[in-house]
Design an enzyme around this catalytic site. Sequence first.
Site, mmCIF file in Angstrom:
data_model
loop_
_atom_site.group_PDB
_atom_site.id
_atom_site.type_symbol
_atom_site.label_atom_id
_atom_site.label_comp_id
_atom_site.label_asym_id
_atom_site.label_seq_id
_atom_site.Cartn_x
_atom_site.Cartn_y
_atom_site.Cartn_z
ATOM 1 C CE LYS A 71 -3.976 1.794 2.689
ATOM 2 N NZ LYS A 71 -4.807 1.552 3.886
ATOM 3 C CB SER A 146 -8.249 3.225 2.822
ATOM 4 O OG SER A 146 -7.386 2.625 3.772
ATOM 5 C CB SER A 170 -8.381 0.275 5.617
ATOM 6 O OG SER A 170 -9.134 1.441 5.473
HETATM 7 N N1 GLN Z 1 -13.326 3.349 6.198
HETATM 8 C C1 GLN Z 1 -12.773 3.753 7.441
HETATM 9 C C2 GLN Z 1 -12.433 5.219 7.391
HETATM 10 O O1 GLN Z 1 -12.700 5.818 6.414
HETATM 11 C C3 GLN Z 1 -11.603 2.913 7.785
HETATM 12 C C4 GLN Z 1 -10.386 3.315 7.096
HETATM 13 C C5 GLN Z 1 -9.184 2.549 7.536
HETATM 14 O O2 GLN Z 1 -9.287 1.494 8.155
HETATM 15 N N2 GLN Z 1 -8.029 3.102 7.237
HETATM 16 O O3 GLN Z 1 -11.914 5.753 8.301
#
Ligand code: GLN
Length: 479
Positions: A71, A146, A170
């Site tokens: 990532k 994400s 994410s």
């Molecule tokens: N979807 C969640 C957010 O927008 C989790 C994101 C994540 O785990 N980095 O914060």
Amino acid sequence: MAAVSELIELTAAQAVERIRSREIDQRALFDAYRERAAGDELNAFTWVAERAPAPGPDADAPLAGVPVAVKDLFCTEGVPSQAGSRILEGYRPPYTATVVARLSEAGAPLLGKTNQDEFAMGSSNENSAFGPVRNPWDRSRVPGGSSGGSAAAVAAGLAPWAIGTDTGGSVRQPAALCGVVGLKPTYGACSRYGMIAFASSLDQAGPLTRDVTDAALLLRHMVGHDRRDCTSVQFPGEIELPRSEHLRGIKLGVPEELMDDAEAGIEQGVRTSFEGTLALAEELGASVERCRLPHARHALSAYYLIAPAEASANLARFDGVRYGLRVDGDAELVAMYSHTRAAGFGAEVKRRIMLGTYALSSGYYDAYYVTAQKVRTKIAEDFRAAFERFDFIATPTSPWTAFELGTKTADPLAMYLNDFCTVPMPLAGIPAISIPSGLSEGLPVGFQLTGPAFSESRLLDAAYALERRIGFDGSAARR
Ligand code: GLN
């Protein structure tokens, strides 16, 4: 020599075996994936290695040269690391994140960097300066977020395996939407050194892989104490490779609060797949009972105060002075800061900075931030109580399957509801895994198992037994 199509069909663990037995050549494997990644039509990669490392890792190394996609928010020395943000344009870090360095020492070189929501804020990968990623099962749909690029790359066979980060889901949610395995480890298991911070008390690195065995193998080489991250711990024992064929004696709890709450709006197809998987678990010898996590329904609200609060502090460092983008302020320092931040951050990141700053401001601190922290403690206590009766908690990973691009971007609250079943675990610091449980209308559904802190080996073992029984076939996404 094996044809590319045969190489691509091997799981990463199988590829490791074949390289070590000299049946296949690690360079051929690297080149096959490199070419596929370079021809990526999903926008899953933001950068792809130009060539295989020379000399390659030792073929007898634990990961034998099987490359890994990483990532974008992991710092990689000399390689673009933008965390999906315009504000880090042109940034090439002078050092490598511990987790990535560990994998490379174990013999997994860097294949490429993967697309993501900006600073990991999002559930659809649509908040990326590089544009959205497409879901390999249906290109008009999102891959989740994400870590959407990592999930899509593994599902599409553009990478043997990948790593992402999970703050509120994410790793697990994109794994669910793309039909791959994703695991969020116990907080502290993986070093956060070199991970561009979103919410430091929640962030954890995790593997995204084609199957549970690959997840165990990759995770084994990610964990470990790092003196450069004061929240990292020595993982007790080693991550074991799973081999269980049954679930005899395993007690699964299904929390009412995460299943029945109308707000969660769990889709019918997801419910059906979830219930089918519970039935398979029973056939494998598990007992399944309803359980209570009384505060879980407040997890989303607590998360969306705590995560933005921490983000607002973490993101203060992006000021145009030290990294990436700088927009001129007509010789005026404060104007330079504000022009840079206005141009460099996307809308969702700005929303979170404002939310977080508000929640931390005097007068609101007790009402919002402190209350959210109290709820967080209650949620951890709920899990602790549940684990006195149950081995694992089972829920769907995401209430929905992959949705069409653009359908939730206008409504942040609808987007946040994605995370209903994935935010309680990071708030409690405990591990959870998502495995594909089948398809609903041609789209993958994720099944999530959560365990107590440091139960990763047991969690992987249970997921493995289920995975074998489910027999999910992800090959349709690897064209
Ligand atoms: N979807 C969640 C957010 O927008 C989790 C994101 C994540 O785990 N980095 O914060």
